[in-house]
Design a protein around this motif. Structure first.
Motif, PDB file in Angstrom:
ATOM      1  N   GLU A  18       0.825  -1.208   0.000  1.00  0.00           N
ATOM      2  CA  GLU A  18       0.000   0.000   0.000  1.00  0.00           C
ATOM      3  C   GLU A  18       0.857   1.254   0.000  1.00  0.00           C
ATOM      4  O   GLU A  18       0.531   2.242  -0.675  1.00  0.00           O
ATOM      5  CB  GLU A  18      -0.932  -0.024   1.217  1.00  0.00           C
ATOM      6  CG  GLU A  18      -2.022  -1.089   1.115  1.00  0.00           C
ATOM      7  CD  GLU A  18      -2.835  -1.219   2.388  1.00  0.00           C
ATOM      8  OE1 GLU A  18      -2.500  -0.519   3.378  1.00  0.00           O
ATOM      9  OE2 GLU A  18      -3.793  -2.010   2.406  1.00  0.00           O
ATOM     10  N   LEU A  21       2.074   1.863  -3.549  1.00  0.00           N
ATOM     11  CA  LEU A  21       1.040   2.431  -4.415  1.00  0.00           C
ATOM     12  C   LEU A  21       0.803   3.899  -4.099  1.00  0.00           C
ATOM     13  O   LEU A  21       0.569   4.709  -5.009  1.00  0.00           O
ATOM     14  CB  LEU A  21      -0.253   1.629  -4.272  1.00  0.00           C
ATOM     15  CG  LEU A  21      -0.220   0.205  -4.846  1.00  0.00           C
ATOM     16  CD1 LEU A  21      -1.512  -0.531  -4.535  1.00  0.00           C
ATOM     17  CD2 LEU A  21       0.037   0.230  -6.352  1.00  0.00           C
ATOM     18  N   ARG A  22       0.866   4.262  -2.830  1.00  0.00           N
ATOM     19  CA  ARG A  22       0.730   5.687  -2.480  1.00  0.00           C
ATOM     20  C   ARG A  22       1.886   6.486  -3.057  1.00  0.00           C
ATOM     21  O   ARG A  22       1.696   7.595  -3.578  1.00  0.00           O
ATOM     22  CB  ARG A  22       0.670   5.860  -0.959  1.00  0.00           C
ATOM     23  CG  ARG A  22      -0.642   5.416  -0.330  1.00  0.00           C
ATOM     24  CD  ARG A  22      -0.773   5.962   1.085  1.00  0.00           C
ATOM     25  NE  ARG A  22       0.323   5.502   1.947  1.00  0.00           N
ATOM     26  CZ  ARG A  22       0.292   4.368   2.652  1.00  0.00           C
ATOM     27  NH1 ARG A  22      -0.771   3.562   2.574  1.00  0.00           N
ATOM     28  NH2 ARG A  22       1.299   4.013   3.407  1.00  0.00           N
ATOM     29  N   ARG A  24       3.617   5.789  -5.711  1.00  0.00           N
ATOM     30  CA  ARG A  24       3.401   5.895  -7.150  1.00  0.00           C
ATOM     31  C   ARG A  24       2.518   7.088  -7.480  1.00  0.00           C
ATOM     32  O   ARG A  24       2.744   7.785  -8.480  1.00  0.00           O
ATOM     33  CB  ARG A  24       2.763   4.612  -7.685  1.00  0.00           C
ATOM     34  CG  ARG A  24       2.487   4.658  -9.175  1.00  0.00           C
ATOM     35  CD  ARG A  24       1.491   3.589  -9.594  1.00  0.00           C
ATOM     36  NE  ARG A  24       2.038   2.236  -9.547  1.00  0.00           N
ATOM     37  CZ  ARG A  24       1.347   1.153  -9.860  1.00  0.00           C
ATOM     38  NH1 ARG A  24       0.069   1.266 -10.225  1.00  0.00           N
ATOM     39  NH2 ARG A  24       1.897  -0.043  -9.801  1.00  0.00           N
ATOM     40  N   LEU A 214       5.820  -2.720  -7.618  1.00  0.00           N
ATOM     41  CA  LEU A 214       4.832  -2.256  -6.642  1.00  0.00           C
ATOM     42  C   LEU A 214       5.509  -1.691  -5.396  1.00  0.00           C
ATOM     43  O   LEU A 214       5.160  -0.599  -4.925  1.00  0.00           O
ATOM     44  CB  LEU A 214       3.900  -3.401  -6.255  1.00  0.00           C
ATOM     45  CG  LEU A 214       3.056  -4.001  -7.388  1.00  0.00           C
ATOM     46  CD1 LEU A 214       2.239  -5.185  -6.868  1.00  0.00           C
ATOM     47  CD2 LEU A 214       2.136  -2.948  -8.005  1.00  0.00           C
ATOM     48  N   GLY A 217       7.094   1.704  -5.782  1.00  0.00           N
ATOM     49  CA  GLY A 217       6.218   2.807  -6.183  1.00  0.00           C
ATOM     50  C   GLY A 217       6.463   3.272  -7.604  1.00  0.00           C
ATOM     51  O   GLY A 217       6.328   4.466  -7.906  1.00  0.00           O
ATOM     52  N   SER A 219       5.890   4.327 -11.162  1.00  0.00           N
ATOM     53  CA  SER A 219       4.733   4.809 -11.925  1.00  0.00           C
ATOM     54  C   SER A 219       4.856   4.475 -13.401  1.00  0.00           C
ATOM     55  O   SER A 219       3.846   4.270 -14.083  1.00  0.00           O
ATOM     56  CB  SER A 219       4.580   6.326 -11.758  1.00  0.00           C
ATOM     57  OG  SER A 219       5.691   7.013 -12.338  1.00  0.00           O
ATOM     58  N   ALA A 243      -3.391  -5.176  -7.215  1.00  0.00           N
ATOM     59  CA  ALA A 243      -2.773  -3.888  -7.522  1.00  0.00           C
ATOM     60  C   ALA A 243      -2.822  -3.607  -9.015  1.00  0.00           C
ATOM     61  O   ALA A 243      -2.633  -4.508  -9.838  1.00  0.00           O
ATOM     62  CB  ALA A 243      -1.326  -3.879  -7.048  1.00  0.00           C
TER      63      ALA A 243
END
Length: 329
Positions: A18, A21-22, A24, A214, A217, A219, A243
């Motif tokens: 998580e 992902l934040r 990213r 992942l 992060g 992008s 994800a």
């Protein structure tokens, strides 16, 4: 039958995914991920330059990851050589280099979670058997699912452990593709149930790569178009973990006069050979940029000077132009 839900991960692993992902979502982040199996050749360096330029033009981060999981193929001194060559060319990275070998325990935990959730099954097919169902010219066919519905026996048999395969569902796998062929592969016919853990216990490339995109992060992934065909499998692993994938740009490879791509396997020249011929960093950057059509042949400039002469819109136009050229070919 494919599980309908994502696996239940240990709390600390879920938190790390998580957090990635934040991260990213906070801005542009890409990576260059060489394997320490030998020195970088010109094709590697050209891809690194494109990736570095895009990160800097977008005000983002350029991370360096050493994909060193395949220990038998790693060569002593190769990592140090890679770092030296990037520094010599002025391609600076953000933060310390990351190594996949530091994540072995994490990969094992994620594999166990996927296995408990029913996403994996054991496969005892030998290389010889799979070679017999290979496509023409040595290209391995999509795994035909011989072991998919067999009773799951995970322990050793005849002194040999099984590989662990991802139970892929029906349907099309999609991702955002900015440069290469359209980001779309049919799961059953072009990807299949890929191995995520090899029979020798080593974590497979698809799992490690997907997980690290992942965790870091990432992008945007900028890499050579020889890796386009690997993308569906990696996107499928990310989907199994709940994800979404990053954006991808599969840039054209540098090819010789016969149309063959440059590679370590064929002894493609690296920086050592160019330096032996008297080239300095400005000459090499000019050579790489000229091969991309960014500057005239014979140009001499630093990576920073090339960056100052470009714009993100200009690099985007080049990427899109390369995509159109290849789609017409």
């Amino acid at each position: 039958m494919v599980p309908a839900q994502t696996p239940r991960l240990p709390r600390h692993l879920q938190a790390r995914l998580e957090a990635g992902l934040r991260q990213r979502g906070q801005g542009y982040r890409t990576r260059f991920a060489p394997s320490p199996t030998g020195p970088l050749h010109r094709g590697n360096l050209r891809t690194a330059l494109v990736s570095w330029l895009e990160a800097r033009l977008r005000g983002g981060e350029w991370l360096l990851r050493i994909d060193d999981l395949d220990g038998p193929r790693n060569r002593p001194g190769a990592e140090a050589s890679i770092l030296h060559d990037l520094r010599w060319l002025g391609l600076d990275w953000d933060g310390p280099p990351l190594r996949q070998s530091d994540h072995r325990g994490l990969y094992a935990s994620l594999l166990s979670a996927l296995r408990r959730a029913g996403w994996l099954y054991p496969c005892r097919c030998s290389r010889r058997l799979l070679a017999d169902v290979s496509a023409p010219h040595g290209a391995l066919a999509v795994y035909p699912g011989f072991c998919r519905e067999r009773p799951p026996r995970w322990g050793p048999e005849a002194g040999r452990l099984p590989s662990w395969r991802l139970r892929l569902g029906e349907g099309v796998i999609r991702w955002r593709e900015r440069c290469g062929s359209t980001g779309c592969q049919d799961g059953p016919s072009t990807v299949g149930d890929v191995a995520l853990r090899r029979a020798d216990g080593l974590v497979a490339y698809h799992l490690a790569t997907a997980v690290d995109e992942l965790l870091m992060g990432i992008s945007d992934v900028v890499r050579g178009d020889d890796l386009w065909s690997s993308t569906g499998a990696q996107v499928a692993v990310m989907a199994a973990l709940g994800a979404p994938p990053p954006s991808y740009a599969h840039v054209p490879l540098w090819r010789d006069a016969q149309g063959e791509r440059l590679s370590k396997r064929h002894g493609a020249e690296g920086l050592a050979g160019l330096r032996d011929r008297g080239e300095d960093a400005a000459g090499v950057i000019g050579l790489l940029a000229a091969s991309l059509g960014m500057v005239p042949a014979g140009s001499r400039l630093s990576a920073g000077e090339l960056l100052a002469d470009l714009s993100s819109q200009g690099l985007d136009r080049w990427l899109q132009q390369e995509r159109r050229i290849r789609e017409k070919a």
